[in-house]
Design a protein around this motif. Sequence first.
Motif: not given
Length: 556
Positions: A304-305, A344-345, A364-367, A429-432
């Motif tokens: 979740k961003p 971090q994402l 809540l966290l997205g998952n 957001v730096t996650y890839t």
Amino acid sequence: MEWLKTIFVDHSALQAVCVISVIIAIGLGLGKIRVWGVSLGVTFVFFTGILAGHLGFSIDPQMLIYAEDFGLVLFVYELGLKVGPGFFSSFRSGGLKLNMIGLLLVMLGTLTAVGFSLALNVPMQDMVGILAGATTNTPSLGAAQQTLSQLGISANGAALSCAVSYPLGVVGVIIALVVIRKFMLRPVDMYPRLSDNGDHTYVAEFKVVNPGVSGMTLRQIHESVSCRFVISRIWKGDDEEVMIPGPDDKMMLNDRLLAVTNEEDLPKLTLLFGEMADTDWNSPNIDWNGIDKNLVSRTVVLSKPSLNGKRLGTLKLRNHYAVNISRVRRSGIRLLATPGLILQLGDRLTIVGEQKAVDEVAALLGNSTTSLNDPNLAAIFIGLVLGLILGSVPIIVPGISVPVRLGLAGGPIVVGILMGRFGPNFRFVTYTTSSANLMLRGIGLSLYLACLGLEAGAHFLETIMRGDGLLWIGIGFIITLLPTIITALAAMRIWRVDFSTSSGMVCGAMANPMALSYAEENAHGDEAAVAYATVYPLSMFMRVIIAQLIVLIFLG
């Protein structure tokens, strides 16, 4: 057939794309061929480029420079972005040691080069080029050329000697790693030692027998000690179920605790609680999951961003859902789930609690791994610009007349590491995904190698046929091979560094991204890439300084 000439011969943007693409495609195809179980992979693109250049293929010089530089910058930045989240924790645990070993490799190569120059009467202005080519470090060549020009000495010899020693400098590190892996590797060297691996958490079982902590709350215990730990579960005895502790729960004598901590803090916790079970987390004395069927342990992905950059403690998961976060896995590194940990994402959180509560926290966290598939392109291009700016900043070193710069490779990898680690602190957001990161790194490295080979191939044989050409090649190959084997063996035998980490370390100290590709194919996890990024900035910086010092000391 005029249209074929337009596509492959006449200089244009279209022709440049076609020629580079054909070189990369053929090189990648040939790179899959295995000889005695060994394949060169993407490195074969470099040799395909040399062949194409020798056959007369060329592209517009400005297009060549652009594609080569862009490929290198993209590769090193994405590498830094990949290892950034776990870089500083790895640096604290073993980075200083890796950098010292990397500097040992730098010094061995330098001493070997100076020794050959004195023994074989090779002019030092040529030897600095051989050293730059043997270590595939073009920034050091540029620094040496600038210093030579300031002294009024021609730098052409350095450029030519670098050109002919570069190809074997590329494969020399790979050959060294192949030799070590085939003939010198012990089974114990293949896997990380417990104290040196990328897993910075340790799960242990304790029994409270220290009267000093009996009756104290978990919050009071945390405030009274300097070590960091997370109590995942408490067992009060045969007649009571396992519970998930909160900060105000009290520890009592004979309580059994399942704690997550750093390995170096285990002796402190043993003294604190009184007794540690003679076991590890893989085979505990107590079947914690079997004692209470209502509790489950599950790994959830943070996707979740809106939670990117938030501290774990601000979510108050224990208060709202009665669950515990025992540890967090990030870029192959396990981290302690302390309240101050910045999320971090892409983080993978291990959650312990009742099934319903764990499901609610997962929501809540997205998952959702699907939502993480789209890379944040803005982070990539902003990072590239910042990396190039940093790489161009002149650094004044006392005693050296020419300012030192991190260059196209050093600046972007440093910024990539910083962006990967600290970007989420600013809600960036730096996650890839791993696949996207590998794709971008592969494109960048392929572009760099194809253009590098194409540029060197035009005059490669001509330079070799010069009187000193073969001597330069032989000296360069020894400078590459011998120090690499000695340093890698010393790292494994003396300093107990595993093969994957040692491979990444020597690739970083030799500034050899092509050899890193081979090392990663034989690595367990991200150890090779993390080690590469750990030693690369300092080793590259030192090689640039040493190249200038050699010129000033011997020719100044």
